[in-house]
Design a protein around this motif. Structure first.
Motif, PDB file in Angstrom:
ATOM      1  N   ARG A  15       1.302  -1.241  -0.352  1.00  0.00           N
ATOM      2  CA  ARG A  15      -0.276  -0.739  -0.104  1.00  0.00           C
ATOM      3  C   ARG A  15       1.184   1.098   0.106  1.00  0.00           C
ATOM      4  O   ARG A  15       0.331   2.212  -0.202  1.00  0.00           O
ATOM      5  N   GLN A  16       1.881   1.077   0.744  1.00  0.00           N
ATOM      6  CA  GLN A  16       3.227   2.440   0.486  1.00  0.00           C
ATOM      7  C   GLN A  16       3.180   2.417  -0.377  1.00  0.00           C
ATOM      8  O   GLN A  16       3.628   3.924  -1.270  1.00  0.00           O
ATOM      9  N   LYS A  17       3.989   1.049  -1.136  1.00  0.00           N
ATOM     10  CA  LYS A  17       3.978   1.765  -2.645  1.00  0.00           C
ATOM     11  C   LYS A  17       3.193   2.088  -3.905  1.00  0.00           C
ATOM     12  O   LYS A  17       3.587   2.851  -4.228  1.00  0.00           O
ATOM     13  N   LYS A  18       1.902   1.253  -3.922  1.00  0.00           N
ATOM     14  CA  LYS A  18       0.934   2.288  -4.429  1.00  0.00           C
ATOM     15  C   LYS A  18       0.936   3.310  -4.247  1.00  0.00           C
ATOM     16  O   LYS A  18       0.894   4.033  -5.254  1.00  0.00           O
ATOM     17  N   ARG A 163      -5.127 -10.379   0.101  1.00  0.00           N
ATOM     18  CA  ARG A 163      -5.042  -9.489  -0.155  1.00  0.00           C
ATOM     19  C   ARG A 163      -6.058  -8.314   0.457  1.00  0.00           C
ATOM     20  O   ARG A 163      -5.650  -7.152   0.937  1.00  0.00           O
ATOM     21  N   TRP A 164      -6.757  -8.569   1.452  1.00  0.00           N
ATOM     22  CA  TRP A 164      -7.911  -8.246   2.101  1.00  0.00           C
ATOM     23  C   TRP A 164      -6.557  -7.684   3.547  1.00  0.00           C
ATOM     24  O   TRP A 164      -7.000  -6.102   3.306  1.00  0.00           O
ATOM     25  N   ILE A 165      -5.621  -8.492   3.961  1.00  0.00           N
ATOM     26  CA  ILE A 165      -4.227  -7.224   4.880  1.00  0.00           C
ATOM     27  C   ILE A 165      -3.559  -6.225   4.143  1.00  0.00           C
ATOM     28  O   ILE A 165      -3.370  -5.485   4.559  1.00  0.00           O
ATOM     29  N   TYR A 166      -3.060  -7.117   2.763  1.00  0.00           N
ATOM     30  CA  TYR A 166      -2.063  -5.979   2.567  1.00  0.00           C
ATOM     31  C   TYR A 166      -2.273  -5.196   1.116  1.00  0.00           C
ATOM     32  O   TYR A 166      -1.802  -4.289   1.159  1.00  0.00           O
ATOM     33  N   VAL A 167      -3.605  -5.803   0.551  1.00  0.00           N
ATOM     34  CA  VAL A 167      -3.874  -4.781  -0.501  1.00  0.00           C
ATOM     35  C   VAL A 167      -4.944  -3.469   0.204  1.00  0.00           C
ATOM     36  O   VAL A 167      -4.500  -2.564  -0.058  1.00  0.00           O
TER      37      VAL A 167
END
Length: 202
Positions: A15-18, A163-167
């Motif tokens: 999420r930080q990179k996005k 995906r729920w956690i990291y995305v």
């Protein structure tokens, strides 16, 4: 730090990179051009390389073909870079119609120069650094997405959980409520899912 921990640490930065990609994409390099547009231009250059192998009548309009013909007729050299190309075009020739066509060609090249901001861009190194960072971050996200998609093919539950956690950034409390499971069970399932991901990402 083990390889598995390193892989999960990278996934935790999704999420930080996005967010950083979004910030970089809007960075202006001048003349209304952004870093993301420059990145698109790299892909356009690849398309242009492919087009150069085709006859020009397959992708140029009739008028553009006339401009191309008059350029070939009067230009004695084809330097690299749009500024040098503009200077290489004769200002006046014997044929008045050709003179007008060459004038139009110089006008088109000037528009390219202005659109790309070549005349006002003074921080080239900074722009290249940002463009490189953007491309690296995009490659990282593409790899993570690919691994998650691959995991989904044989462990859909694990991929969805990650995906729920990291995305999507869901917290443990949200997960326990959504899954209607105890915190310890959810933690255990997360560890199993992370191991599966790490095995693919090694």
């Amino acid at each position: 730090m083990t390889i598995e921990q390193q892989v999960i640490e990278q996934l935790s930065q999704y999420r930080q990179k996005k967010a950083r990609i979004q910030a970089l994409s809007t960075y202006s390099v001048g003349a209304g051009i952004t870093v993301s547009r420059l990145n698109e231009d790299d892909q356009l250059q690849e398309l242009h390389r492919k087009l150069r192998g085709l006859p020009s009548y397959m992708y140029l309009s009739r008028f553009e073909q006339k401009l191309e013909s008059v350029a070939h007729a009067y230009m004695t050299r084809y330097p690299a870079g749009v500024k040098a190309q503009k200077q290489a075009i004769p200002v006046q020739v014997m044929d008045p119609e050709d003179t007008e066509l060459l004038k139009e060609l110089r006008r088109k090249i000037q528009k390219v120069i202005e659109a790309r901001g070549y005349e006002i861009r003074d921080n080239v190194e900074g722009i290249i650094e940002r463009l490189t960072e953007l491309q690296d971050l995009q490659a990282d996200l593409e790899r993570m997405d690919f691994i998650l998609s691959t995991l989904e093919e044989y462990k859909p539950y694990a991929a969805t959980l990650l995906r729920w956690i990291y995305v999507e950034g869901m917290e443990l409390k949200e997960l326990t409520e959504k899954l209607e499971l105890s915190e310890s069970t959810v933690r255990r399932r997360i560890r199993v899912a992370e191991r599966e991901y790490a095995n693919l990402a090694r």
